[in-house]
Design a protein around this motif. Structure first.
Motif, short mmCIF file in Angstrom:
data_model
loop_
_atom_site.label_atom_id
_atom_site.label_comp_id
_atom_site.label_asym_id
_atom_site.label_seq_id
_atom_site.Cartn_x
_atom_site.Cartn_y
_atom_site.Cartn_z
N GLN A 127 6.22 4.48 -13.40
CA GLN A 127 5.24 5.38 -12.80
C GLN A 127 5.43 5.44 -11.28
O GLN A 127 6.28 4.74 -10.72
CB GLN A 127 3.82 4.90 -13.13
CG GLN A 127 3.52 4.86 -14.62
CD GLN A 127 3.65 6.22 -15.28
OE1 GLN A 127 3.07 7.20 -14.82
NE2 GLN A 127 4.41 6.28 -16.36
N LEU A 128 4.65 6.26 -10.61
CA LEU A 128 4.72 6.35 -9.16
C LEU A 128 4.32 5.01 -8.54
O LEU A 128 3.36 4.38 -8.98
CB LEU A 128 3.79 7.45 -8.65
CG LEU A 128 4.06 8.89 -9.10
CD1 LEU A 128 3.02 9.82 -8.50
CD2 LEU A 128 5.46 9.33 -8.69
N SER A 129 5.05 4.60 -7.53
CA SER A 129 4.67 3.41 -6.78
C SER A 129 3.49 3.76 -5.89
O SER A 129 3.47 4.82 -5.26
CB SER A 129 5.83 2.91 -5.93
OG SER A 129 6.91 2.47 -6.74
N ASP A 130 2.52 2.85 -5.81
CA ASP A 130 1.39 3.08 -4.91
C ASP A 130 1.18 1.85 -4.03
O ASP A 130 2.01 0.94 -4.01
CB ASP A 130 0.13 3.45 -5.68
CG ASP A 130 -0.37 2.33 -6.59
OD1 ASP A 130 0.02 1.16 -6.40
OD2 ASP A 130 -1.17 2.63 -7.50
N GLU A 131 0.08 1.83 -3.30
CA GLU A 131 -0.17 0.77 -2.34
C GLU A 131 -0.31 -0.61 -2.96
O GLU A 131 -0.20 -1.62 -2.27
CB GLU A 131 -1.42 1.10 -1.52
CG GLU A 131 -1.27 2.27 -0.55
CD GLU A 131 -1.44 3.63 -1.20
OE1 GLU A 131 -1.37 4.65 -0.47
OE2 GLU A 131 -1.65 3.69 -2.44
N THR A 132 -0.53 -0.66 -4.26
CA THR A 132 -0.69 -1.96 -4.93
C THR A 132 0.62 -2.47 -5.53
O THR A 132 0.66 -3.58 -6.06
CB THR A 132 -1.75 -1.85 -6.06
OG1 THR A 132 -1.26 -0.98 -7.09
CG2 THR A 132 -3.07 -1.33 -5.53
N CYS A 232 3.66 10.16 2.69
CA CYS A 232 4.90 10.84 2.29
C CYS A 232 4.55 12.18 1.67
O CYS A 232 3.40 12.45 1.34
CB CYS A 232 5.71 10.00 1.31
SG CYS A 232 4.97 9.83 -0.32
N GLY A 233 5.57 13.03 1.48
CA GLY A 233 5.37 14.28 0.80
C GLY A 233 5.11 14.05 -0.68
O GLY A 233 5.48 13.01 -1.24
N ASP A 300 3.13 7.61 -4.67
CA ASP A 300 1.84 8.29 -4.82
C ASP A 300 1.13 8.30 -3.47
O ASP A 300 0.76 7.25 -2.95
CB ASP A 300 1.00 7.54 -5.86
CG ASP A 300 -0.35 8.18 -6.11
OD1 ASP A 300 -0.66 9.21 -5.47
OD2 ASP A 300 -1.11 7.63 -6.92
N ASN A 301 0.95 9.49 -2.89
CA ASN A 301 0.31 9.60 -1.58
C ASN A 301 -1.17 9.97 -1.67
O ASN A 301 -1.81 10.26 -0.65
CB ASN A 301 1.03 10.64 -0.72
CG ASN A 301 0.84 12.06 -1.22
OD1 ASN A 301 0.14 12.30 -2.20
ND2 ASN A 301 1.44 13.03 -0.54
N SER A 302 -1.73 9.96 -2.88
CA SER A 302 -3.07 10.50 -3.09
C SER A 302 -4.16 9.72 -2.33
O SER A 302 -5.17 10.31 -1.92
CB SER A 302 -3.41 10.54 -4.58
OG SER A 302 -3.38 9.25 -5.15
N LYS A 303 -3.95 8.43 -2.13
CA LYS A 303 -4.96 7.64 -1.42
C LYS A 303 -5.09 8.11 0.03
O LYS A 303 -6.20 8.28 0.55
CB LYS A 303 -4.59 6.16 -1.48
CG LYS A 303 -5.61 5.23 -0.82
CD LYS A 303 -5.16 3.79 -0.99
CE LYS A 303 -6.08 2.81 -0.28
NZ LYS A 303 -5.60 1.42 -0.40
#
Length: 335
Positions: A127-132, A232-233, A300-303
């Motif tokens: 999955q997308l890598s996120d801040e966690t 990021c984009g 994942d830039n959603s945050k």
């Protein structure tokens, strides 16, 4: 409330200063005595000279400021045989410790700490890598990536001691005024000068330098203490797509040949040896940076979008601005 900015004369640092001024903040720029201040020309700011590796200099210069932006960093890749890179850790890690220590001593109201997307790991489930997503490239990562991960660990220690810090993790930065240029800017310049005979399988996350700088300013009030934010984009680009977009913008032909990764790495190892010891120039591509691109991470830039109001300039527009700036400033041979 005066803002203390380390690395203020750099590509991202100067963009942050510009947006801080536009937002009405007074700025004290902390720069080395030998620094080129070209990107700060015309700014109504206070200049403090010193080195982040010198705690006393940092501590003295920070006096009277309410917010700290720590951007001073060595963004460099090293040849494959260099197992130790003392200078990058002195600045990126020890320098960070000095800034954090001084920020605690001065009871700074907010510290915005600029890290990098390279300190984010790869999601094990695809999955997308996120801040966690925990960093999981210790064996194969660059010195730059390791220095950023270790520096973030120091930020969290400082947070535990009471520092109101926020961490920003920008992707590969593209934009105007990259005068050195950075490794990412160097990639564009080399393309414009028709230096790339091939491409390889890789996926990269990019960000517009002004979008990132604007979000730094937003982090003063909107960033949550102890949180990281990926900048990021929404779309990641393959190297093939990146070159094709540059071809569309410039008319310079994109490389058509795809090189297998083992062959590429062998070529780069030889090229680095020849570049460093024979030709005394930068290699075509740094092997450290190539290995990171080869990991093909998606983020994942959603945050950051949700909490900081991070907005993304269309990538073609960002690339066009960068290309035009390099042409106008003499980086392209036949422009």
């Amino acid at each position: 409330m005066k803002i203390f900015v380390t690395g203020a004369n750099g590509f991202l640092g100067s963009a942050v200063v510009r947006h801080l001024i536009n937002a009405g903040y007074p700025v004290r720029a902390f720069v080395r005595r030998s620094s080129n201040l070209k990107l700060l020309d015309g700014f109504d700011i206070e200049i403090a000279r010193g080195d982040v590796r010198d705690f006393e200099a940092v501590n003295k210069a920070m006096d009277g400021c309410g917010v700290v932006f720590h951007l001073a960093s060595v963004y460099e890749f090293y040849p494959w045989w260099q197992r130790r890179a003392k200078s990058i850790y002195e600045t990126n890690l020890e320098g960070a410790k000095n800034v954090l220590k001084a920020a605690l001593r001065h009871n700074i109201e907010r510290c915005v700490f600029t890290s990098s997307i390279v300190s984010i790991g790869k999601s094990p489930d695809g999955q997308l890598s996120d801040e966690t997503t925990e960093f999981n490239f210790w064996q194969n990562s660059s010195h730059y990536a390791r220095s950023k991960v270790l520096a973030e660990q120091e930020v969290f220690k400082a947070i535990a001691r009471g520092l109101a810090a926020v961490i920003l993790n920008p992707a590969i930065l593209i934009g105007q005024r990259d005068y050195k240029p950075t490794p990412s800017g160097e990639m564009i310049v080399k393309f414009l000068n028709e230096s790339y005979p091939f491409y390889f399988k890789a996926l990269m996350a990019f960000a517009d330098v002004d979008d990132v700088a604007r979000t730094h300013v937003a982090a003063i009030e909107k960033g949550r203490v102890g949180q990281r934010y990926i900048l990021c984009g929404k779309k990641a680009y393959s190297l093939k797509e990146f070159f094709e977009l540059l071809e569309e913008i410039t008319g310079v032909p994109a490389p058509r040949k795809k090189i297998p990764y083992p062959m590429l790495l062998s070529f780069l190892y030889v090229d680095e040896v020849l570049s460093y010891f024979v030709f005394k120039k930068k290699p075509l591509m740094p092997s450290e940076g190539t290995k990171f691109c080869r990991m093909s991470l998606k983020f994942d830039n959603s945050k950051a979008v949700r909490e900081l109001g991070y907005k993304q300039t269309p990538f073609k527009e960002t690339l066009t601005k960068a290309v035009n700036w390099y042409k106008e400033n003499g980086y392209v041979k036949n422009a």
